[in-house]
Design a protein around this motif. Structure first.
Motif, PDB file in Angstrom:
ATOM      1  N   ARG A 242       0.857  -1.190   0.000  1.00 46.81           N
ATOM      2  CA  ARG A 242       0.000   0.000   0.000  1.00 46.81           C
ATOM      3  C   ARG A 242       0.888   1.232   0.000  1.00 46.81           C
ATOM      4  O   ARG A 242       2.048   1.187   0.414  1.00 46.81           O
ATOM      5  N   LEU A 259      -0.720 -10.420  -0.342  1.00 43.67           N
ATOM      6  CA  LEU A 259      -2.056 -10.613  -0.901  1.00 43.67           C
ATOM      7  C   LEU A 259      -2.160 -12.029  -1.465  1.00 43.67           C
ATOM      8  O   LEU A 259      -1.366 -12.422  -2.325  1.00 43.67           O
ATOM      9  N   THR A 268      -7.307 -11.816  -0.233  1.00 45.89           N
ATOM     10  CA  THR A 268      -7.234 -11.392   1.161  1.00 45.89           C
ATOM     11  C   THR A 268      -5.807 -11.015   1.529  1.00 45.89           C
ATOM     12  O   THR A 268      -4.874 -11.753   1.217  1.00 45.89           O
ATOM     13  N   GLU A 310     -12.550   1.840  -6.759  1.00 43.98           N
ATOM     14  CA  GLU A 310     -12.594   1.239  -5.422  1.00 43.98           C
ATOM     15  C   GLU A 310     -11.280   1.545  -4.726  1.00 43.98           C
ATOM     16  O   GLU A 310     -10.243   0.997  -5.090  1.00 43.98           O
ATOM     17  N   GLU A 311     -11.349   2.406  -3.728  1.00 48.61           N
ATOM     18  CA  GLU A 311     -10.127   2.827  -3.046  1.00 48.61           C
ATOM     19  C   GLU A 311      -9.690   1.773  -2.025  1.00 48.61           C
ATOM     20  O   GLU A 311     -10.374   1.504  -1.044  1.00 48.61           O
ATOM     21  N   ASN A 312      -8.526   1.154  -2.283  1.00 47.76           N
ATOM     22  CA  ASN A 312      -7.947   0.185  -1.364  1.00 47.76           C
ATOM     23  C   ASN A 312      -6.558   0.592  -0.885  1.00 47.76           C
ATOM     24  O   ASN A 312      -5.965  -0.096  -0.058  1.00 47.76           O
ATOM     25  N   LEU A 314      -3.928   0.411  -2.533  1.00 49.62           N
ATOM     26  CA  LEU A 314      -2.914  -0.504  -3.061  1.00 49.62           C
ATOM     27  C   LEU A 314      -2.019   0.209  -4.075  1.00 49.62           C
ATOM     28  O   LEU A 314      -2.482   1.029  -4.876  1.00 49.62           O
ATOM     29  N   ALA A 317      -2.773  -2.078  -8.569  1.00 47.94           N
ATOM     30  CA  ALA A 317      -4.189  -2.446  -8.601  1.00 47.94           C
ATOM     31  C   ALA A 317      -4.665  -2.439 -10.056  1.00 47.94           C
ATOM     32  O   ALA A 317      -3.922  -2.107 -10.984  1.00 47.94           O
ATOM     33  N   ARG A 322      -9.179  -2.063  -7.863  1.00 49.87           N
ATOM     34  CA  ARG A 322      -9.371  -3.347  -7.193  1.00 49.87           C
ATOM     35  C   ARG A 322      -8.049  -4.102  -7.108  1.00 49.87           C
ATOM     36  O   ARG A 322      -7.124  -3.867  -7.901  1.00 49.87           O
ATOM     37  N   PRO A 323      -7.934  -5.056  -6.154  1.00 51.51           N
ATOM     38  CA  PRO A 323      -6.687  -5.832  -6.028  1.00 51.51           C
ATOM     39  C   PRO A 323      -6.412  -6.640  -7.287  1.00 51.51           C
ATOM     40  O   PRO A 323      -7.328  -7.131  -7.949  1.00 51.51           O
TER      41      PRO A 323
END
Length: 420
Positions: A242, A259, A268, A310-312, A314, A317, A322-323
Motif C-alpha cells: 500500500r 495478498l 485477502t 474502489e479505493e484500497n 494498493l 491495482a 481493485r486488487p
C-alpha cells in the motif's frame, strides 16, 4: 511414603499414580459421533497428566469432538484438519493440506484403523502413490474418455516433491495423535522418503535483465516488474503493498502483508510468509522514479474511473482500484515475456534473479538474506549454493592464474646466482 490423594470435583475426571510411577488421568469427552467416551492420558507428574486431561475436557465442553485411536485414519485426519490444524496454519497452507487429504490420504489410508496403522502400510501407500496414474485413480480418464478409458494410459504420476508433501502432512497429523497420547509412536516417521531434487531455476542473466527492464518501460506494470527484479519481493508481497508502506522521500518500503487468494475470503491480505519476511528495505533510485510515475498514472486512472473506482490504497491495482489477482498477474507476466522476446520464466524466478545477480556482484550473503526476508541464512545459502559454488570456482581460477609460472613477469625476483 504414598502421595496423598486429592479429591476432584464431578466432571473433572480421576487422577492416580500407576505402579510404573507414571500418572494417569481419565475422564469423559465428546466423540465424533456425538456420544461420550472415557479417555486416558499420561504424564511423568501429576500436574502434567492433570493438565492434559483438563485440556481435553475443555475442548469437549466447547463442543470439539475427540478422535480416538479406534477411529479410522480418515476420521482422525478430518478431526485434526478441522479442529487442530486450522488454528495453527495459514489459510493457504490449510487449503493445501485439505486438498492433500481429500485427494490422496483419505482414499489411500482412510479406511484403516488409526491404532493399527503400521509403517508398512504407510510405505506401501507411498509406493503406490508414486506409481499410480492420477487420471485413473481420480476417475478423470472415464469422464474425458482418454488414458486408461481408451486403453492408452498416460502414466501421469505424482512428482517426488508431491509425494514427499503428502508424507509430511501425514506425519504432522500423527504427531499430534502421539502428543495427545492416542498413539505410542508416529509410524510415518519410521518411513524414509528420498528427498526430491530441488528445482533448478534459470535466473535472468545480466544481459537478459537489462533487456527485461528496457522492455518493461512501456508496460502499465513497469514499476511492479522493476521492483520485483531489483528487490526480490515475492509476488504476494508486491500485490499487498500500500502507498502507506512506501516512503519515496527517504527511499524505503516496509513489507507488512501478502495478498493471497483464499478459499473463504477470496483475495485477502494475510501476514507475511514468516516473521522475518516482515521487513524494511531500501528502494533503488530507479524504483523510486518508476513508482512516482506509477503513482501519477494511478491518479489519472482514478479520475477516469470516477464513481467506479474502489479505493484500497494498493500500489498495484486494476484500472478501477481493485486488487490484482495473483493468477492474472502470472498470465500477464508470461504475455509480457513473449512480447519482449524473452525466454519464459516463472514470476518467482525474478526473485531468484535478484539474489543471483547480487551474489555475482559480491554482495554479502547476510545482506541478501535480509533483503529477501528469509527466516535463516541457511535458507539463502542452500537455495543459492550452486551460484556460490560457481563463484568459488571463479575465485580459485583467479588464484590459479596468479600462481601460474610466467617467465616474463617483471615482479618475479631474479634467480639467485650460484656461488662456487
Amino acid at each position: 511414603m504414598p502421595t496423598p490423594r486429592k479429591n476432584r470435583a464431578n466432571g473433572e475426571g480421576t487422577v492416580y499414580q500407576r505402579k510404573d510411577g507414571r500418572w494417569e488421568a481419565a475422564g469423559y469427552v465428546l466423540t465424533a459421533d456425538g456420544t461420550r467416551k472415557r479417555v486416558r492420558v499420561y504424564g511423568n507428574t501429576r500436574k502434567k497428566a492433570t493438565d492434559k486431561l483438563t485440556e481435553k475436557l475443555a475442548d469437549s465442553n466447547r463442543g470439539l469432538p475427540h478422535a480416538s485411536a479406534d477411529s479410522t485414519v480418515g476420521t482422525y485426519l478430518a478431526y485434526w484438519l478441522d479442529n487442530v490444524a486450522i488454528h495453527r496454519l495459514r489459510e493457504t497452507t490449510h487449503t493445501r493440506y485439505a486438498a492433500c487429504i481429500r485427494l490422496h490420504l483419505a482414499p489411500g489410508l482412510g479406511t484403516k484403523k488409526l491404532a493399527r496403522l503400521t509403517a508398512r502400510d504407510v510405505r506401501t501407500f507411498l509406493d503406490r502413490l508414486r506409481s499410480t496414474c492420477q487420471c485413473c485413480s481420480h476417475g478423470l480418464d472415464a469422464e474425458r474418455k482418454h488414458c486408461c478409458a481408451i486403453g492408452q494410459c498416460c502414466r501421469k504420476t505424482l512428482s517426488p516433491l508431491t509425494v514427499t508433501y503428502v508424507h509430511s502432512v501425514l506425519k504432522a497429523a500423527l504427531e499430534h495423535a502421539v502428543r495427545e497420547d492416542e498413539l505410542p509412536r508416529n509410524v510415518a516417521r519410521n518411513v524414509k522418503t528420498t528427498a526430491p531434487r530441488p528445482t533448478r531455476f534459470r535466473p535472468l542473466t545480466t544481459t537478459e535483465a537489462r533487456q527485461f527492464l528496457t522492455a518493461a518501460r512501456n508496460d502499465r506494470l513497469h514499476a511492479l516488474y522493476e521492483l520485483a527484479l531489483r528487490t526480490g519481493l515475492r509476488k504476494g508481497e508486491l500485490l499487498g503493498l500500500r502507498w502507506e508502506d512506501l516512503d519515496l522521500d527517504s527511499g524505503t518500503a516496509t513489507i507488512r502483508r501478502s495478498l493471497q487468494r483464499t478459499r473463504t475470503g477470496g483475495l485477502t491480505p494475510l501476514p507475511t510468509k514468516t516473521r522475518a519476511s516482515e521487513r524494511r528495505i531500501a528502494l533503488p533510485s530507479g524504483c523510486i522514479h518508476s513508482l512516482k510515475e506509477h503513482k501519477d498514472r494511478q491518479h489519472r486512472e482514478r479520475e477516469t474511473a470516477g464513481p467506479h473506482w474502489e479505493e484500497n490504497g494498493l500500489v498495484f491495482a486494476t484500472p478501477t482500484g481493485r486488487p490484482l489477482d495473483p493468477a492474472n498477474l502470472t498470465r500477464r507476466f508470461q504475455s509480457f515475456l513473449d512480447r519482449a522476446e524473452l525466454r519464459r520464466i516463472r514470476f518467482h524466478d525474478l526473485r531468484h534473479s535478484t539474489a543471483t545477480l547480487l551474489l555475482e556482484q559480491g554482495v554479502d550473503l547476510v545482506v541478501i538474506k535480509e533483503l529477501l526476508g528469509h527466516a535463516h541464512i541457511g535458507v539463502t545459502a542452500g537455495v543459492y549454493a550452486h551460484v556460490r559454488l560457481r563463484l568459488q570456482r571463479d575465485a580459485i581460477d583467479t588464484i590459479g592464474k596468479a600462481l601460474s609460472p610466467n617467465d616474463d613477469d617483471p615482479d618475479d625476483p631474479p634467480t639467485a646466482a650460484v656461488v662456487s
